[in-house]
Write a protein that holds these residues in place. Structure first.
Motif, mmCIF file in Angstrom:
data_model
loop_
_atom_site.group_PDB
_atom_site.id
_atom_site.type_symbol
_atom_site.label_atom_id
_atom_site.label_comp_id
_atom_site.label_asym_id
_atom_site.label_seq_id
_atom_site.Cartn_x
_atom_site.Cartn_y
_atom_site.Cartn_z
ATOM 1 N N LEU A 38 17.515 4.591 -41.736
ATOM 2 C CA LEU A 38 16.750 3.416 -42.138
ATOM 3 C C LEU A 38 16.419 3.537 -43.623
ATOM 4 C CD1 LEU A 38 14.304 3.152 -39.108
ATOM 5 C CD2 LEU A 38 15.922 1.370 -39.814
ATOM 6 N N THR A 39 16.551 2.439 -44.345
ATOM 7 C CA THR A 39 16.252 2.430 -45.778
ATOM 8 C C THR A 39 15.095 1.473 -46.045
ATOM 9 O OG1 THR A 39 18.554 2.905 -46.321
ATOM 10 C CG2 THR A 39 17.170 2.020 -48.086
ATOM 11 N N GLU A 40 14.052 2.012 -46.660
ATOM 12 C CA GLU A 40 12.880 1.186 -46.966
ATOM 13 C C GLU A 40 13.201 0.218 -48.095
ATOM 14 O OE1 GLU A 40 8.489 2.577 -47.029
ATOM 15 O OE2 GLU A 40 9.097 2.472 -49.137
ATOM 16 N N GLN A 41 13.007 -1.059 -47.830
ATOM 17 C CA GLN A 41 13.216 -2.071 -48.845
ATOM 18 C C GLN A 41 11.954 -2.227 -49.699
ATOM 19 O OE1 GLN A 41 16.576 -3.495 -48.758
ATOM 20 N NE2 GLN A 41 16.457 -1.638 -47.518
ATOM 21 N N PRO A 42 12.057 -2.760 -50.902
ATOM 22 C CA PRO A 42 10.859 -2.956 -51.731
ATOM 23 C C PRO A 42 9.819 -3.795 -50.996
ATOM 24 C CG PRO A 42 12.849 -3.342 -53.013
ATOM 25 C CD PRO A 42 13.291 -3.200 -51.587
ATOM 26 N N ASP A 43 8.541 -3.464 -51.176
ATOM 27 C CA ASP A 43 7.481 -4.256 -50.557
ATOM 28 C C ASP A 43 7.603 -5.715 -50.976
ATOM 29 O OD1 ASP A 43 6.577 -1.965 -49.408
ATOM 30 O OD2 ASP A 43 4.614 -1.974 -50.373
ATOM 31 N N ASN A 44 7.182 -6.602 -50.086
ATOM 32 C CA ASN A 44 7.277 -8.031 -50.358
ATOM 33 C C ASN A 44 6.592 -8.369 -51.688
ATOM 34 O OD1 ASN A 44 6.573 -10.946 -50.282
ATOM 35 N ND2 ASN A 44 7.541 -10.851 -48.281
ATOM 36 N N ALA A 45 7.369 -8.852 -52.624
ATOM 37 C CA ALA A 45 6.864 -9.104 -53.979
ATOM 38 C C ALA A 45 5.870 -10.255 -54.030
ATOM 39 C CB ALA A 45 8.033 -9.394 -54.919
ATOM 40 N N ASN A 46 5.886 -11.116 -53.012
ATOM 41 C CA ASN A 46 4.992 -12.273 -53.005
ATOM 42 C C ASN A 46 3.634 -11.980 -52.379
ATOM 43 O OD1 ASN A 46 6.959 -14.163 -54.087
ATOM 44 N ND2 ASN A 46 7.987 -14.002 -52.115
ATOM 45 N N LEU A 47 3.512 -10.825 -51.704
ATOM 46 C CA LEU A 47 2.280 -10.534 -50.988
ATOM 47 C C LEU A 47 1.064 -10.342 -51.898
ATOM 48 C CD1 LEU A 47 0.731 -10.029 -48.407
ATOM 49 C CD2 LEU A 47 1.619 -7.680 -48.378
ATOM 50 N N PRO A 48 1.134 -9.565 -52.983
ATOM 51 C CA PRO A 48 -0.070 -9.371 -53.803
ATOM 52 C C PRO A 48 -0.660 -10.671 -54.335
ATOM 53 C CG PRO A 48 1.589 -7.728 -54.355
ATOM 54 C CD PRO A 48 2.260 -8.722 -53.465
ATOM 55 N N ALA A 49 0.178 -11.558 -54.867
ATOM 56 C CA ALA A 49 -0.330 -12.820 -55.413
ATOM 57 C C ALA A 49 -0.911 -13.689 -54.304
ATOM 58 C CB ALA A 49 0.794 -13.562 -56.137
ATOM 59 N N LEU A 50 -0.256 -13.694 -53.146
ATOM 60 C CA LEU A 50 -0.751 -14.491 -52.032
ATOM 61 C C LEU A 50 -2.063 -13.924 -51.505
ATOM 62 C CD1 LEU A 50 0.256 -17.018 -50.545
ATOM 63 C CD2 LEU A 50 1.302 -15.511 -48.851
ATOM 64 N N ALA A 51 -2.179 -12.601 -51.491
ATOM 65 C CA ALA A 51 -3.426 -11.970 -51.057
ATOM 66 C C ALA A 51 -4.576 -12.332 -51.992
ATOM 67 C CB ALA A 51 -3.247 -10.456 -51.001
ATOM 68 N N ASP A 52 -4.317 -12.399 -53.299
ATOM 69 C CA ASP A 52 -5.343 -12.826 -54.249
ATOM 70 C C ASP A 52 -5.733 -14.275 -53.996
ATOM 71 O OD1 ASP A 52 -5.423 -10.378 -55.473
ATOM 72 O OD2 ASP A 52 -4.083 -10.926 -57.126
ATOM 73 N N LEU A 53 -4.738 -15.099 -53.749
ATOM 74 C CA LEU A 53 -4.976 -16.525 -53.527
ATOM 75 C C LEU A 53 -5.813 -16.771 -52.265
ATOM 76 C CD1 LEU A 53 -4.082 -19.128 -55.005
ATOM 77 C CD2 LEU A 53 -2.143 -19.237 -53.431
ATOM 78 N N LEU A 54 -5.628 -15.912 -51.264
ATOM 79 C CA LEU A 54 -6.307 -16.095 -49.982
ATOM 80 C C LEU A 54 -7.409 -15.057 -49.751
ATOM 81 C CD1 LEU A 54 -3.124 -16.796 -47.816
ATOM 82 C CD2 LEU A 54 -4.840 -18.447 -48.536
ATOM 83 N N SER A 55 -7.873 -14.431 -50.812
ATOM 84 C CA SER A 55 -8.846 -13.345 -50.672
ATOM 85 C C SER A 55 -10.139 -13.788 -49.981
ATOM 86 C CB SER A 55 -9.172 -12.751 -52.045
ATOM 87 O OG SER A 55 -9.717 -13.747 -52.907
ATOM 88 N N SER A 56 -10.551 -15.021 -50.198
ATOM 89 C CA SER A 56 -11.788 -15.508 -49.568
ATOM 90 C C SER A 56 -11.597 -15.753 -48.069
ATOM 91 C CB SER A 56 -12.256 -16.792 -50.246
ATOM 92 O OG SER A 56 -11.321 -17.840 -50.059
ATOM 93 N N ARG A 57 -10.362 -15.774 -47.622
ATOM 94 C CA ARG A 57 -10.060 -16.021 -46.206
ATOM 95 C C ARG A 57 -9.737 -14.736 -45.440
ATOM 96 N NH1 ARG A 57 -8.247 -21.365 -44.939
ATOM 97 N NH2 ARG A 57 -8.460 -22.814 -46.678
ATOM 98 N N ARG A 58 -9.821 -13.625 -46.116
ATOM 99 C CA ARG A 58 -9.469 -12.344 -45.490
ATOM 100 C C ARG A 58 -10.534 -11.950 -44.460
ATOM 101 N NH1 ARG A 58 -8.712 -6.793 -49.028
ATOM 102 N NH2 ARG A 58 -8.460 -5.326 -47.279
ATOM 103 N N VAL A 59 -10.076 -11.493 -43.286
ATOM 104 C CA VAL A 59 -10.985 -11.058 -42.227
ATOM 105 C C VAL A 59 -10.549 -9.696 -41.711
ATOM 106 C CG1 VAL A 59 -11.445 -13.462 -41.556
ATOM 107 C CG2 VAL A 59 -9.699 -12.142 -40.332
ATOM 108 N N SER A 60 -11.430 -9.045 -40.989
ATOM 109 C CA SER A 60 -11.141 -7.714 -40.440
ATOM 110 C C SER A 60 -10.464 -7.822 -39.079
ATOM 111 C CB SER A 60 -12.438 -6.919 -40.299
ATOM 112 O OG SER A 60 -13.262 -7.504 -39.295
ATOM 113 N N VAL A 61 -9.897 -6.717 -38.648
ATOM 114 C CA VAL A 61 -9.313 -6.647 -37.309
ATOM 115 C C VAL A 61 -10.382 -6.912 -36.254
ATOM 116 C CG1 VAL A 61 -8.330 -5.049 -35.612
ATOM 117 C CG2 VAL A 61 -7.407 -5.132 -37.948
#
Length: 369
Positions: A38-61
């Motif tokens: 198995l070869t690890e692919q680069p982490d999703n490049a869009n996730l950090p920006a999307l996480a910033d955009l939705l930071s106020s909507r983040r909830v815990s498990v």
């Protein structure tokens, strides 16, 4: 001298055939784990920006577990059944089918997560174009479905996989992608969205096909060996050192290879143990059991579920190197993925057939080897 050379050459050919990762006919059935890559692919490049955009909507498990809007019931045999009411019916729906199971005992050594003791179950949509996961609180059987999503630039979309197996490991959720490898989702980035039928950003709202929460994909382990491997199910072994995952193949008959492969995990990073970005299996084996739907290893023993059409399902007990023992009819029809809880030495399993869908907890002492 020529005879000796011939014998030596023949022996080498036999050994090479026995080690052929894509041919399960020769014996012995053990295979070279290094062939399973198995070869690890680069982490999703869009996730950090999307996480910033939705930071106020983040909830815990724990928030998701505590926000259950449906409830399981328990039958006289102790099996958990999905909600079935006049307005909502997970027990009989054909649109969604349960597949994989994991628990807080997989997630952390302590066995609970943010104070909750529960399960996560994957369901594939009937067209395999979307996956939902269900957070089930063991305490009262309450549950809520959550949508898995793939981050895009400024938005997200559904994840089109069968989701035949799942492992919860720390703040990551590992879901098999049948022909491609393993997708990993970020439980540290669960987002509350607006209730609507769209997907992703819809005007000034965020929607997820009617679901209240979404979990984004963060990385992907791509199958890069030269031969095909079918990622039908996955499980975690917390009794191993280090922790390890095992993946395996469902096949309807033994005319094609049916194999298990095991990869070691790094608990400090929640990733596979790798050489650079590549992970080789530490163990692989050909298993001549058709219709395997799930398998989990613990304390050197392997538990294997098998479906039998309309008949009750089986559970094999196997210690590698010995014959497997079939515990015939151990499960109701259509058993699927398996998970192990070393607290009390229990196996969690589930069934998929409409009208006969259960989460089943079994003591390993019932399993014969």
């Amino acid at each position: 001298m020529k005879c000796l050379l011939f014998v030596a050459t023949a022996t080498l050919h036999l050994l090479a055939a026995a080690q052929n990762a894509n041919n399960c006919r020769p014996t012995p059935k053990s295979r070279n784990g290094a062939d399973f890559v198995l070869t690890e692919q680069p982490d999703n490049a869009n996730l950090p920006a999307l996480a910033d955009l939705l930071s106020s909507r983040r909830v815990s498990v724990a928030t998701v577990f505590n926000d259950g809007n449906h409830k399981m019931t328990t039958d006289s045999s102790g099996r958990k059944l999905w909600e079935k009411t006049a307005d909502f019916n997970d027990q009989d729906t054909t649109k969604w089918v349960p597949q994989g199971i994991t628990s807080t005992a997989d997630a952390l050594e302590v066995g609970t997560y943010e104070g909750v003791d529960g399960w996560i179950v994957t369901w594939h949509r009937d067209d395999d174009k979307s996956v939902r996961v269900t957070f089930v609180d063991k305490k009262d059987g309450s549950y809520r479905h959550v949508l898995l999503v793939y981050p895009e630039e400024g938005s997200f979309r559904e994840v089109p996989v069968h989701a035949g197996g799942v492992v919860w490991y720390g703040d990551t959720l590992w879901v098999v992608d049948t022909n491609n490898g393993i997708r990993v989702f970020d439980l540290g980035q669960i987002w509350r969205v607006d209730i609507g039928n769209g997907i992703g950003r819809v005007g000034d709202k965020w929607e997820a096909r009617g679901y209240k929460y979404v979990i984004p994909q963060k990385r992907w382990y791509k199958w890069t060996s030269s031969f095909p491997f079918r990622f039908s199910y996955i499980s975690l072994d917390r009794t191993a050192t280090p922790d390890a995952i095992m993946v395996g193949e469902y096949q309807p008959n033994t005319t094609v290879p049916i194999r298990f492969a095991q990869f070691q995990l790094d608990y400090t990073t929640r990733r596979l143990r790798m050489d650079g970005h590549t992970a080789e299996a530490t163990w692989a084996y050909c298993v001549d059991i058709e219709r395997m739907q799930g398998a989990v290893q613990a304390d050197g023993k392997i538990y294997i579920s098998r479906s039998n059409g309309a008949d009750p399902g089986d559970l094999f007990g196997w210690i590698p190197g010995n014959p497997a023992k079939n515990n015939v009819g151990f499960y109701p029809r259509s058993p699927e993925d398996l998970s192990y809880d070393k607290r009390g030495q229990k196996i969690y399993g589930l069934t998929e057939h409409a009208g006969k869908r259960y989460i089943i907890t079994s003591d390993v002492s019932r399993v014969k080897f």
